[in-house]
Scaffold this motif. Structure first.
Motif, PDB file in Angstrom:
ATOM      1  N   UNK A   3     -16.678 -40.841  18.114  1.00  0.00           N
ATOM      2  CA  UNK A   3     -17.533 -41.772  18.866  1.00  0.00           C
ATOM      3  C   UNK A   3     -18.993 -41.689  18.425  1.00  0.00           C
ATOM      4  N   UNK A   4     -19.763 -42.658  18.838  1.00  0.00           N
ATOM      5  CA  UNK A   4     -21.204 -42.615  18.618  1.00  0.00           C
ATOM      6  C   UNK A   4     -21.812 -41.486  19.431  1.00  0.00           C
ATOM      7  N   UNK A   5     -22.982 -41.034  19.032  1.00  0.00           N
ATOM      8  CA  UNK A   5     -23.654 -39.921  19.695  1.00  0.00           C
ATOM      9  C   UNK A   5     -23.877 -40.184  21.180  1.00  0.00           C
ATOM     10  N   UNK A   6     -24.344 -41.363  21.535  1.00  0.00           N
ATOM     11  CA  UNK A   6     -24.609 -41.656  22.955  1.00  0.00           C
ATOM     12  C   UNK A   6     -23.329 -41.594  23.784  1.00  0.00           C
ATOM     13  N   UNK A   7     -22.217 -42.062  23.225  1.00  0.00           N
ATOM     14  CA  UNK A   7     -20.932 -41.970  23.928  1.00  0.00           C
ATOM     15  C   UNK A   7     -20.503 -40.515  24.077  1.00  0.00           C
ATOM     16  N   UNK A   8     -20.702 -39.719  23.028  1.00  0.00           N
ATOM     17  CA  UNK A   8     -20.357 -38.299  23.097  1.00  0.00           C
ATOM     18  C   UNK A   8     -21.175 -37.597  24.181  1.00  0.00           C
ATOM     19  N   UNK A   9     -22.453 -37.932  24.290  1.00  0.00           N
ATOM     20  CA  UNK A   9     -23.298 -37.330  25.334  1.00  0.00           C
ATOM     21  C   UNK A   9     -22.789 -37.711  26.728  1.00  0.00           C
ATOM     22  N   UNK A  10     -22.383 -38.961  26.912  1.00  0.00           N
ATOM     23  CA  UNK A  10     -21.856 -39.402  28.214  1.00  0.00           C
ATOM     24  C   UNK A  10     -20.555 -38.681  28.545  1.00  0.00           C
ATOM     25  N   UNK A  50     -31.352 -22.522  25.115  1.00  0.00           N
ATOM     26  CA  UNK A  50     -31.793 -21.375  24.309  1.00  0.00           C
ATOM     27  C   UNK A  50     -31.194 -20.053  24.767  1.00  0.00           C
ATOM     28  N   UNK A  51     -30.127 -20.106  25.538  1.00  0.00           N
ATOM     29  CA  UNK A  51     -29.413 -18.902  25.959  1.00  0.00           C
ATOM     30  C   UNK A  51     -27.914 -19.143  25.856  1.00  0.00           C
ATOM     31  N   UNK A  52     -27.483 -19.786  24.807  1.00  0.00           N
ATOM     32  CA  UNK A  52     -26.077 -20.100  24.614  1.00  0.00           C
ATOM     33  C   UNK A  52     -25.964 -21.406  23.857  1.00  0.00           C
ATOM     34  N   UNK A  53     -24.754 -21.709  23.445  1.00  0.00           N
ATOM     35  CA  UNK A  53     -24.547 -22.896  22.620  1.00  0.00           C
ATOM     36  C   UNK A  53     -24.370 -24.167  23.444  1.00  0.00           C
ATOM     37  N   UNK A  54     -23.955 -24.036  24.685  1.00  0.00           N
ATOM     38  CA  UNK A  54     -23.863 -25.164  25.622  1.00  0.00           C
ATOM     39  C   UNK A  54     -23.059 -26.337  25.057  1.00  0.00           C
ATOM     40  N   UNK A  55     -21.842 -26.035  24.593  1.00  0.00           N
ATOM     41  CA  UNK A  55     -20.937 -27.088  24.122  1.00  0.00           C
ATOM     42  C   UNK A  55     -20.017 -27.443  25.274  1.00  0.00           C
ATOM     43  N   UNK A  56     -20.182 -28.642  25.799  1.00  0.00           N
ATOM     44  CA  UNK A  56     -19.426 -29.100  26.961  1.00  0.00           C
ATOM     45  C   UNK A  56     -18.615 -30.330  26.554  1.00  0.00           C
ATOM     46  N   UNK A  57     -17.296 -30.144  26.392  1.00  0.00           N
ATOM     47  CA  UNK A  57     -16.437 -31.258  25.988  1.00  0.00           C
ATOM     48  C   UNK A  57     -15.789 -31.885  27.217  1.00  0.00           C
ATOM     49  N   UNK A  58     -15.762 -33.199  27.233  1.00  0.00           N
ATOM     50  CA  UNK A  58     -15.124 -33.930  28.320  1.00  0.00           C
ATOM     51  C   UNK A  58     -13.968 -34.751  27.791  1.00  0.00           C
ATOM     52  N   UNK A  72     -17.516 -33.714  22.764  1.00  0.00           N
ATOM     53  CA  UNK A  72     -18.754 -33.153  23.284  1.00  0.00           C
ATOM     54  C   UNK A  72     -19.893 -33.272  22.298  1.00  0.00           C
ATOM     55  N   UNK A  73     -21.079 -33.254  22.846  1.00  0.00           N
ATOM     56  CA  UNK A  73     -22.300 -33.268  22.049  1.00  0.00           C
ATOM     57  C   UNK A  73     -22.748 -31.820  21.870  1.00  0.00           C
ATOM     58  N   UNK A  74     -23.252 -31.492  20.690  1.00  0.00           N
ATOM     59  CA  UNK A  74     -23.771 -30.152  20.438  1.00  0.00           C
ATOM     60  C   UNK A  74     -25.078 -30.270  19.673  1.00  0.00           C
TER      61      UNK A  74
END
Length: 191
Positions: free
Chosen positions: A28-35, A61-69, A83-85
């Protein structure tokens, strides 16, 4: 008395010619991945909320924060997650690119959510093998995708891939085996 060491998980970097070809999902496009990232199931319940890669209790800045939906369905991709990273300098090597260990982390956790999306339960990584084609650069957006290949009783085979957000070029890919531990005590999650 000799004690035996038990291996909890194995990691193997594979040469191009030794890694099977897998069909890849439409990125997907970046904006869709962020949503899509905002629907991360780990925001509701997470067995390891301080996980360095996917823990929702980690700050910027205290972890990678990869959140996949959960992503819109694509034929041939079961439990597809997106997910966005945005890698930051805390996981950078001296050349400004993400360290290999962090890339492997990004290939790890998202697959676990694809494994059990339809039936949430605690699972742990057993084996992972893959290849890094191009390391992400810190400060540049990436898209992480994962999907389940197979469910076998307490075992789940999954794929995870990292793509450049602008060109949608594949940067890294891994195949992993996740296992649901026997006799896990849900009440004992203190580490």
């Amino acid at each position: 008395m000799m004690t035996q060491k038990k291996t909890l998980a194995t990691l193997k970097s594979i040469e191009d010619e030794d890694f099977p070809e897998y069909k890849l999902p439409i990125v997907p496009d970046l904006e869709d991945a962020k949503k899509i990232s905002t629907f991360y199931p780990g925001f509701t319940t997470h067995p390891f909320p301080t996980c360095f890669v996917c823990g929702p209790k980690r700050e910027i800045n205290d972890g990678m924060r990869i959140f996949v939906g959960p992503a819109p369905e694509q034929i041939g991709f079961e439990n597809l997650m997106v997910g966005h990273w945005l890698p930051d300098e805390t996981i950078s090597s001296t050349d400004g690119f993400v360290r290999d260990a962090a890339v492997w982390g990004a290939l790890d956790c998202p697959g676990g959510f694809s494994a059990v999306l339809d039936e949430p339960q605690l699972i742990v990584l057993s084996k992972i093998r893959g290849k890094i084609l191009e390391r992400p650069k810190t400060g540049e957006d990436s898209i992480v995708m994962s999907w389940r290949l197979q469910k076998m009783s307490r075992a789940f085979k999954v794929m995870t891939a990292i793509f450049k957000s602008d060109s949608k070029r594949l940067m890294a890919i891994a195949e992993a085996l996740w296992l649901a531990p026997k006799n896990w005590d849900n009440t004992n999650q203190q580490w």
